[in-house]
Design an enzyme around this catalytic site. Structure first.
Site, PDB file in Angstrom:
ATOM      1  N   LYS A 153      -4.794  12.396 -18.249  1.00 27.06           N
ATOM      2  CA  LYS A 153      -3.251  12.873 -17.801  1.00 27.06           C
ATOM      3  C   LYS A 153      -2.909  13.051 -19.204  1.00 27.06           C
ATOM      4  O   LYS A 153      -2.354  14.515 -19.680  1.00 27.06           O
ATOM      5  CB  LYS A 153      -2.557  13.066 -16.981  1.00 27.06           C
ATOM      6  CG  LYS A 153      -3.347  12.883 -15.581  1.00 27.06           C
ATOM      7  CD  LYS A 153      -2.566  12.056 -14.387  1.00 27.06           C
ATOM      8  CE  LYS A 153      -3.652  12.592 -13.303  1.00 27.06           C
ATOM      9  NZ  LYS A 153      -3.632  11.502 -12.128  1.00 27.06           N
ATOM     10  N   ASP A 166       3.325  16.576  -8.694  1.00 28.31           N
ATOM     11  CA  ASP A 166       1.835  16.387  -7.443  1.00 28.31           C
ATOM     12  C   ASP A 166       1.572  17.281  -6.438  1.00 28.31           C
ATOM     13  O   ASP A 166       0.295  17.381  -5.713  1.00 28.31           O
ATOM     14  CB  ASP A 166       1.656  14.689  -7.651  1.00 28.31           C
ATOM     15  CG  ASP A 166       0.626  14.222  -7.957  1.00 28.31           C
ATOM     16  OD1 ASP A 166      -0.306  14.604  -9.004  1.00 28.31           O
ATOM     17  OD2 ASP A 166       1.331  12.994  -8.570  1.00 28.31           O
ATOM     18  N   GLN A 190       1.279   7.592  -9.711  1.00 28.34           N
ATOM     19  CA  GLN A 190      -0.008   7.316  -9.870  1.00 28.34           C
ATOM     20  C   GLN A 190      -0.265   6.027  -9.001  1.00 28.34           C
ATOM     21  O   GLN A 190       0.327   5.133  -8.503  1.00 28.34           O
ATOM     22  CB  GLN A 190      -1.095   6.479 -10.894  1.00 28.34           C
ATOM     23  CG  GLN A 190      -2.197   6.586 -10.864  1.00 28.34           C
ATOM     24  CD  GLN A 190      -2.738   8.032 -10.902  1.00 28.34           C
ATOM     25  OE1 GLN A 190      -2.608   9.018 -11.772  1.00 28.34           O
ATOM     26  NE2 GLN A 190      -3.816   8.325  -9.966  1.00 28.34           N
TER      27      GLN A 190
END
Ligand code: NDP
Length: 296
Positions: A53, A120, A97
């Site tokens: 990412k 997200d 994460q």
């Protein structure tokens, strides 16, 4: 007849290429979109994902920060980090994460993220907006799957879509998106899971079959009807002493046999995975545009 392979890498590249104009427009206005990734513990797969990412940010000239903390971090310290990122003007997107260590209440952390920076798309505000078909930040993997279908010219309208897996990050949101009364939606959706009886009977009904289970090659060719579009979300490491790393990645679909029956199929790797990152970049730019008042 062998299926057409949907090349997720190529589609992701096209999506990222399409973002460059928006990034340039923001740069003219003095805005550099910024993404912060919070990484807890030392799970190797999580490190790989977060590094990919960050690399994608670098290539697009976005600002990125990785905040690493040990697995014994307290709930308070973690939510404190998220709160400070909420206030940080250089940061427009925040992701924490997963998986997080067992003592951390993951939903409580998600709920601390400012919904405007929730790239997200996991915050209940964004989940609610998605369910209602209103604009918001969409979860990256399901959104990436819809984009993949779109690029392959596959309109889900009127089709039977069977999704195997009901997680909050893939199965459920994908079902919610595809059932909307909207473009690239209007599908008839079934969501199957570990308690579904006679899974093969359900999957054989599918015009579009999505596997999001986390079980190597569990979708076999007997579970797929001729001409089905097969989307494989699974990423599973299986031991392979013959490779440098000692493992290889396989999906949830038995590719070699299903490719003979499907009309279209996504490979693993190189299918859904690259799209997840592309949509994260897209969300970071959308968040930066909205937060700084430069939305198109
Ligand atoms: P979860 O473990 O959260 O969910 C798995 C789902 O599969 C659950 O709903 C579970 O059912 C269902 N399931 C498990 N076993 C069976 C079975 N035998 N038959 C039918 N259903 C079953 O996984 P995620 O959604 O987080 O991830 C799924 C896969 O996708 C993983 O391999 C993950 O690594 C990958 N992934 C890939 C991404 C990408 O970008 N390519 C992004 C996100 C995930 P139940 O609810 O009943 O337990």
């Amino acid at each position: 007849m062998s299926a057409q392979i949907i090349d997720g890498k190529a589609v992701a590249k096209a999506v990222k290429q399409g973002l460059k104009e928006r990034i340039a427009r923001l740069a003219e206005a003095g805005v550099q979109p910024g993404l912060a990734a919070v990484l807890v513990g030392d799970d190797p797969a999580s490190h790989t994902y977060v590094n990919s990412k960050a690399k994608a940010c670098k290539r697009l000239k976005l600002y990125s920060e990785i905040i690493e903390r040990p697995a014994d971090i307290s709930q308070d310290e973690l939510t404190g980090i998220v709160r400070s990122l909420n206030e940080n003007p250089k940061i427009h997107g925040i992701l924490v994460q997963s998986p997080l260590p067992g003592h951390i209440d993951e939903m409580a952390v998600t709920m601390t993220i400012d919904p405007a920076k929730d790239v997200d798309g996991f915050h209940p505000v964004n989940v609610g907006l998605m369910l209602l078909g209103r604009p918001g930040l969409l979860p990256c993997t399901p959104h990436g799957i819809v984009k993949l279908l779109d690029h392959a010219g596959i309109d889900p309208a009127g089709k039977e879509v069977v999704i195997v897996g009901r997680s909050n990050i893939v199965g459920k949101p994908l079902g919610a998106m595809l059932v909307q009364k909207a473009k690239m939606a209007n599908a008839t959706v079934t969501i199957a899971h570990s308690r579904s009886a006679n899974l093969a009977r359900i999957t054989r009904r599918a015009d579009i079959l999505v596997a999001a289970v986390g079980s190597p090659e569990m979708i076999t060719s007997e579970m797929v009807s001729d001409g089905t579009v097969v989307i494989d979300v699974g990423v599973n490491r299986v031991d392979d002493p013959g490779t440098e790393k000692g493992y290889r990645l396989v999906g949830d679909v038995a590719f070699d046999t299903c490719v003979e029956k499907a009309s279209y199929i996504t490979p693993v790797p190189g299918g859904v995975g690259p799209m997840t990152i592309a949509m994260l970049m897209s969300n970071t730019i959308s968040a930066a545009e909205a937060i700084t008042g430069h939305a198109i």
